[in-house]
Motif scaffolding. Structure first.
Motif, PDB file in Angstrom:
ATOM      1  N   PHE A   1       0.838  -1.210   0.000  1.00 50.50           N
ATOM      2  CA  PHE A   1       0.000   0.000   0.000  1.00 50.50           C
ATOM      3  C   PHE A   1       0.872   1.259   0.000  1.00 50.50           C
ATOM      4  O   PHE A   1       0.609   2.221  -0.741  1.00 50.50           O
ATOM      5  N   LEU A   2       1.926   1.267   0.820  1.00 52.07           N
ATOM      6  CA  LEU A   2       2.819   2.424   0.901  1.00 52.07           C
ATOM      7  C   LEU A   2       3.614   2.606  -0.395  1.00 52.07           C
ATOM      8  O   LEU A   2       3.786   3.730  -0.882  1.00 52.07           O
ATOM      9  N   VAL A   3       4.086   1.496  -0.963  1.00 56.87           N
ATOM     10  CA  VAL A   3       4.853   1.560  -2.209  1.00 56.87           C
ATOM     11  C   VAL A   3       3.972   2.027  -3.364  1.00 56.87           C
ATOM     12  O   VAL A   3       4.418   2.776  -4.244  1.00 56.87           O
ATOM     13  N   ALA A   4       2.701   1.588  -3.372  1.00 57.19           N
ATOM     14  CA  ALA A   4       1.762   2.037  -4.406  1.00 57.19           C
ATOM     15  C   ALA A   4       1.584   3.555  -4.346  1.00 57.19           C
ATOM     16  O   ALA A   4       1.484   4.230  -5.380  1.00 57.19           O
ATOM     17  N   SER A   5       1.564   4.101  -3.132  1.00 62.30           N
ATOM     18  CA  SER A   5       1.469   5.553  -2.961  1.00 62.30           C
ATOM     19  C   SER A   5       2.707   6.232  -3.530  1.00 62.30           C
ATOM     20  O   SER A   5       2.614   7.292  -4.173  1.00 62.30           O
ATOM     21  N   LEU A   6       3.875   5.629  -3.297  1.00 57.83           N
ATOM     22  CA  LEU A   6       5.119   6.151  -3.866  1.00 57.83           C
ATOM     23  C   LEU A   6       5.069   6.125  -5.387  1.00 57.83           C
ATOM     24  O   LEU A   6       5.505   7.080  -6.047  1.00 57.83           O
ATOM     25  N   GLY A   7       4.521   5.041  -5.949  1.00 59.42           N
ATOM     26  CA  GLY A   7       4.414   4.928  -7.405  1.00 59.42           C
ATOM     27  C   GLY A   7       3.511   6.002  -7.996  1.00 59.42           C
ATOM     28  O   GLY A   7       3.820   6.584  -9.040  1.00 59.42           O
TER      29      GLY A   7
END
Length: 239
Positions: A64-70
């Motif tokens: 979820f956090l990495v998707a936000s970064l993407g």
């Protein structure tokens, strides 16, 4: 031409990351459901069974956090953020794939069944001397409606949690009545707990395998899109 390509990939990656963020929430839910299904019987379960759903929950939060970064990297058209995002996806992919393979191997592993049976047999012998073992056995026998490891004859002094009243005129399932009950009696659980726990462990592993490996392969698309967009951004900056 590069600007059109950049805009197209940016929006595709942005939409993908929204879906990816939802998949992270899905991992958290799946891991929580599997964990809640087996955790109440954790006294008999090995860490091999309990660890994968915990890892799945942690990975779901990270996803979820990495998707936000993407999403942020796609909007900002930042080469370094996009490459960092692709690297994070690759690491998560490797972890998820490893968890999925581990769960798949444990599902059909003979040693796991043997370890579960040995743990139950050992715990059964300590029923009268250990409070934890007593609570664990009473809980599993009432919840799964079973008795003993393979059946009620496993007990020398059969506990009352092996029995229940199915009919109004059935004897009260007191310790004495339960101890004297014969296989086939209405108020006695006639099936062992080992097959039930083994089935729960197998189902948990199957669920983790499907969800973990399924989401992991979707991430390959994210890695390709992120690298593609990063390459387009770099070409634009070089001009």
């Amino acid at each position: 031409m590069i600007t059109c390509e950049l805009r197209l990939i940016k929006y595709i990656l942005f939409i993908f990351n929204l879906i990816f963020a939802i998949s992270g929430i899905g991992l958290i839910i799946a891991g929580s459901l599997v964990l809640s299904n087996v955790e109440e019987f954790s006294h008999f379960m090995e860490s091999k069974v309990l660890a994968p759903p915990v890892v799945l929950i942690v990975v779901g939060v990270i996803v979820f956090l990495v998707a936000s970064l993407g999403c942020y990297g796609a909007i900002r058209e930042s080469y370094y953020l996009l490459m960092a995002y692709a690297l994070c996806l690759l690491i998560i992919f490797i972890i998820e794939f490893a968890v999925g393979i581990a769960a798949a191997s444990y599902k059909g592993e003979f040693q796991l069944s043997l370890a579960l049976r040995n743990a139950m047999n050992s715990s059964l012998k300590k029923y009268d001397t250990s409070k934890l073992d007593k609570i664990a056995w009473d809980n599993v026998q009432r919840k799964l409606e079973c008795c003993g490891v393979d059946g009620p004859n496993d007990w020398i002094r059969r506990p009352s949690s092996c029995c229940h009243a199915l009919r109004e005129n059935a004897p009260d399932p007191s310790p004495e009545n339960c101890r004297n009950a014969k296989p086939g009696d209405d108020y006695l659980y006639n099936y062992g707990c080992f097959p039930e726990l083994e089935m729960k462990a197998a189902r948990a592993s199957k669920a983790i395998t499907g969800v973990g490996i399924g989401v992991a392969f979707i991430q390959i698309i994210g890695i390709i899109l992120a690298c593609w967009l990063a390459s387009a951004v770099k070409h634009k900056d070089d001009k």
